[in-house]
Enzyme design. Structure first.
Site, PDB file in Angstrom:
ATOM      1  N   LEU A  65       0.298  -1.488  -0.073  1.00  0.00           N
ATOM      2  CA  LEU A  65      -0.237  -0.120   0.055  1.00  0.00           C
ATOM      3  C   LEU A  65       0.893   1.540  -0.469  1.00  0.00           C
ATOM      4  O   LEU A  65       1.890   0.933   0.351  1.00  0.00           O
ATOM      5  CB  LEU A  65      -1.046   0.039   0.682  1.00  0.00           C
ATOM      6  N   PRO A  66       0.406   2.346   0.291  1.00  0.00           N
ATOM      7  CA  PRO A  66       0.908   3.510  -0.597  1.00  0.00           C
ATOM      8  C   PRO A  66       1.622   3.913   0.488  1.00  0.00           C
ATOM      9  O   PRO A  66       2.728   4.729   0.113  1.00  0.00           O
ATOM     10  CB  PRO A  66      -0.205   4.011  -0.927  1.00  0.00           C
ATOM     11  N   THR A  99       6.526   0.669   2.285  1.00  0.00           N
ATOM     12  CA  THR A  99       7.227   1.201   2.410  1.00  0.00           C
ATOM     13  C   THR A  99       6.806   2.172   3.641  1.00  0.00           C
ATOM     14  O   THR A  99       5.675   3.309   2.791  1.00  0.00           O
ATOM     15  CB  THR A  99       8.392   2.389   1.812  1.00  0.00           C
ATOM     16  N   LYS A 174      15.170   0.245   5.925  1.00  0.00           N
ATOM     17  CA  LYS A 174      14.641   0.218   3.814  1.00  0.00           C
ATOM     18  C   LYS A 174      15.445   2.239   3.359  1.00  0.00           C
ATOM     19  O   LYS A 174      15.633   2.450   2.539  1.00  0.00           O
ATOM     20  CB  LYS A 174      13.504  -0.064   3.790  1.00  0.00           C
ATOM     21  N   LYS A 249       8.421  10.765  -0.751  1.00  0.00           N
ATOM     22  CA  LYS A 249       8.160  10.234   0.611  1.00  0.00           C
ATOM     23  C   LYS A 249       9.319   9.620   1.551  1.00  0.00           C
ATOM     24  O   LYS A 249       9.471   9.817   3.130  1.00  0.00           O
ATOM     25  CB  LYS A 249       6.937   9.165  -0.101  1.00  0.00           C
TER      26      LYS A 249
HETATM   27  P1  NAD Z   1       1.035   2.486  -7.035  1.00  0.00           P
HETATM   28  O1  NAD Z   1       0.241   3.862  -6.063  1.00  0.00           O
HETATM   29  O2  NAD Z   1       0.940   2.231  -7.756  1.00  0.00           O
HETATM   30  O3  NAD Z   1      -0.096   1.354  -5.747  1.00  0.00           O
HETATM   31  C1  NAD Z   1      -0.883   0.979  -4.727  1.00  0.00           C
HETATM   32  C2  NAD Z   1      -1.879   0.108  -4.659  1.00  0.00           C
HETATM   33  O4  NAD Z   1      -2.790   0.205  -3.509  1.00  0.00           O
HETATM   34  C3  NAD Z   1      -3.304   0.902  -5.710  1.00  0.00           C
HETATM   35  O5  NAD Z   1      -3.545   0.298  -6.432  1.00  0.00           O
HETATM   36  C4  NAD Z   1      -4.306   1.301  -4.792  1.00  0.00           C
HETATM   37  O6  NAD Z   1      -5.811   1.741  -5.833  1.00  0.00           O
HETATM   38  C5  NAD Z   1      -4.389   0.679  -3.914  1.00  0.00           C
HETATM   39  N1  NAD Z   1      -4.867   1.100  -2.153  1.00  0.00           N
HETATM   40  C6  NAD Z   1      -4.486   1.876  -1.679  1.00  0.00           C
HETATM   41  N2  NAD Z   1      -5.191   1.734  -0.733  1.00  0.00           N
HETATM   42  C7  NAD Z   1      -5.548   1.119  -0.664  1.00  0.00           C
HETATM   43  C8  NAD Z   1      -7.201   0.098   0.361  1.00  0.00           C
HETATM   44  N3  NAD Z   1      -7.327   1.266   0.971  1.00  0.00           N
HETATM   45  N4  NAD Z   1      -7.824  -0.692  -0.362  1.00  0.00           N
HETATM   46  C9  NAD Z   1      -7.102  -1.471  -1.288  1.00  0.00           C
HETATM   47  N5  NAD Z   1      -6.257  -1.111  -1.966  1.00  0.00           N
HETATM   48  C10 NAD Z   1      -5.579   0.359  -1.483  1.00  0.00           C
HETATM   49  O7  NAD Z   1       2.033   2.003  -5.330  1.00  0.00           O
HETATM   50  P2  NAD Z   1       3.030   1.459  -6.108  1.00  0.00           P
HETATM   51  O8  NAD Z   1       4.249   1.443  -6.406  1.00  0.00           O
HETATM   52  O9  NAD Z   1       2.736  -0.594  -6.255  1.00  0.00           O
HETATM   53  O10 NAD Z   1       4.070   1.061  -4.791  1.00  0.00           O
HETATM   54  C11 NAD Z   1       3.120   0.577  -2.530  1.00  0.00           C
HETATM   55  C12 NAD Z   1       4.307   0.606  -2.133  1.00  0.00           C
HETATM   56  O11 NAD Z   1       6.081   0.397  -3.283  1.00  0.00           O
HETATM   57  C13 NAD Z   1       4.493   2.394  -1.287  1.00  0.00           C
HETATM   58  O12 NAD Z   1       5.133   2.293  -0.298  1.00  0.00           O
HETATM   59  C14 NAD Z   1       6.145   2.480  -2.196  1.00  0.00           C
HETATM   60  O13 NAD Z   1       6.861   3.045  -1.561  1.00  0.00           O
HETATM   61  C15 NAD Z   1       6.804   1.033  -2.140  1.00  0.00           C
HETATM   62  N6  NAD Z   1       7.860   0.895  -2.820  1.00  0.00           N
HETATM   63  C16 NAD Z   1       7.351   1.426  -4.579  1.00  0.00           C
HETATM   64  C17 NAD Z   1       8.960   1.285  -5.749  1.00  0.00           C
HETATM   65  C18 NAD Z   1       8.379   1.252  -6.822  1.00  0.00           C
HETATM   66  O14 NAD Z   1       9.520   1.417  -7.430  1.00  0.00           O
HETATM   67  N7  NAD Z   1       7.300   1.750  -7.225  1.00  0.00           N
HETATM   68  C19 NAD Z   1      10.073   0.434  -4.974  1.00  0.00           C
HETATM   69  C20 NAD Z   1       9.521  -0.208  -4.181  1.00  0.00           C
HETATM   70  C21 NAD Z   1       8.895   0.309  -3.136  1.00  0.00           C
END
Ligand code: NAD
Length: 299
Positions: A65-66, A99, A174, A249
């Site tokens: 999740l975000p 994260t 992290k 973030k």
């Molecule tokens: P994203 O925004 O693409 O995906 C997040 C998903 O969570 C979305 O599909 C959203 O609809 C869903 N969501 C939000 N609230 C929700 C709820 N209450 N119930 C169900 N679903 C819900 O983000 P991402 O890029 O997949 O990143 C996710 C996490 O991973 C973050 O914490 C980010 O910091 C971490 N991260 C991302 C990367 C990257 O390269 N994108 C790398 C390492 C870590």
């Protein structure tokens, strides 16, 4: 067969859930975006109409999740809504791969523990490419028992799995890593640009620095200067990769952590300021190596 509930099917969660399906797990998914669920359903996943609906009856729950408020809200719930910890069986293992701030991770771990449940924070490194390839690095915080239980499911989605310490330790490790990465990216960008300003070829300069004392991961794998390296965001107008907004973030989280522990992190503070400025100029959705343009563009 192990049933895994997967909640949060975005850029990272979608491909991670797909790798669990490929590994033969029964996967039950939920996301606020129906299209994200449909894509997984086409690959054989079961869908649920809520996070608790996905989690109930699962052996393992994975969330991606975000931010911390989403993780706290879904696991603990509130006065109107039950949390995941209220609906799962006693032996369900809870794994959060988002994260988030270490305090949120500790809060959820404690709430889970109060109900006799194992919870582990397991943020990832490796980006969307690592998520798709199943080569993520998981950096875990939690009890020895929870870590050992999580190992099997995590190895379906990643190549390296570390136990950083107790609850919240995965999140601390992290953000230490991402703070260092941001500093390396900024310093590499300004160094390459200064060389170019003096007439050097950025490819030649990069090769020199790679094997000299300034060598670092960004030079080896993620050169920020366009056309020095193939298949990296800088050679694709900084599309894909790791968004500036997410780096902002993570740098905010690292500065909050530094305040809490009264640690001196001047480089992290400066990197955050530079990345915030870069995001404010409309670069939030571009890859974080686009910080190179702060040094490259002529005023
Ligand atoms: P994203 O925004 O693409 O995906 C997040 C998903 O969570 C979305 O599909 C959203 O609809 C869903 N969501 C939000 N609230 C929700 C709820 N209450 N119930 C169900 N679903 C819900 O983000 P991402 O890029 O997949 O990143 C996710 C996490 O991973 C973050 O914490 C980010 O910091 C971490 N991260 C991302 C990367 C990257 O390269 N994108 C790398 C390492 C870590």
């Amino acid at each position: 067969m192990t049933t895994v509930a997967f909640i949060g099917l975005g850029n990272m969660g979608g491909p991670m859930a797909l790798n669990l399906l490929k590994a033969g797990k029964t996967v039950k998914v939920f996301d606020l975006v129906p299209e994200a669920m449909n894509q997984l359903a086409q690959q054989g996943a079961l869908t649920a109409s809520s996070a608790c609906g996905a989690a109930a009856g699962a052996d393992v729950v994975v969330t991606m999740l975000p931010a911390g408020k989403h993780v706290r809200g879904l696991y603990i719930g509130d006065t109107d809504n039950k949390g995941i910890i209220d609906v799962v069986a006693n032996d369900t293992l809870l794994i959060d791969c988002s994260t988030i701030d270490a305090d949120s991770a500790k809060t959820v771990a404690q709430a889970a523990s109060d109900k006799g449940l194992d919870f582990i924070d397991a943020p990832v490194s490796g980006g969307t490419a690592g998520a798709a390839a199943g080569t993520l690095t998981f950096i875990c915080g939690g009890s020895d028992n929870a870590y050992e239980r999580a190992h099997g499911v995590l190895s379906d989605m990643g190549a390296n799995i570390f136990h950083a310490g107790g609850p919240g330790a995965g999140q601390v490790a992290k953000i230490c890593n991402n703070m260092l990465l941001s500093v390396l990216m900024v310093a590499t960008s300004e160094s390459i640009q200064m060389g170019m300003d003096h007439g050097l070829d950025p490819s030649v300069l990069s090769e020199i620095m790679k094997v000299s004392s300034g060598g670092n991961w960004t030079l080896n794998k993620y050169n920020p200067c366009p056309d020095v390296m193939e298949n990296v965001p800088s050679s694709n107008d900084y599309q894909g990769g790791f968004m500036v907004d997410l780096m902002v973030k993570d740098l905010g989280l690292s500065q909050e952590a530094a305040l809490q522990s009264q640690s001196s992190t001047p480089m992290g503070a400066l990197a955050r300021s530079l990345y915030v400025n870069h995001a404010r100029q409309g670069n939030g959705k571009r890859d974080f190596s686009s910080i190179f343009e702060q040094f490259n563009k002529k005023g």
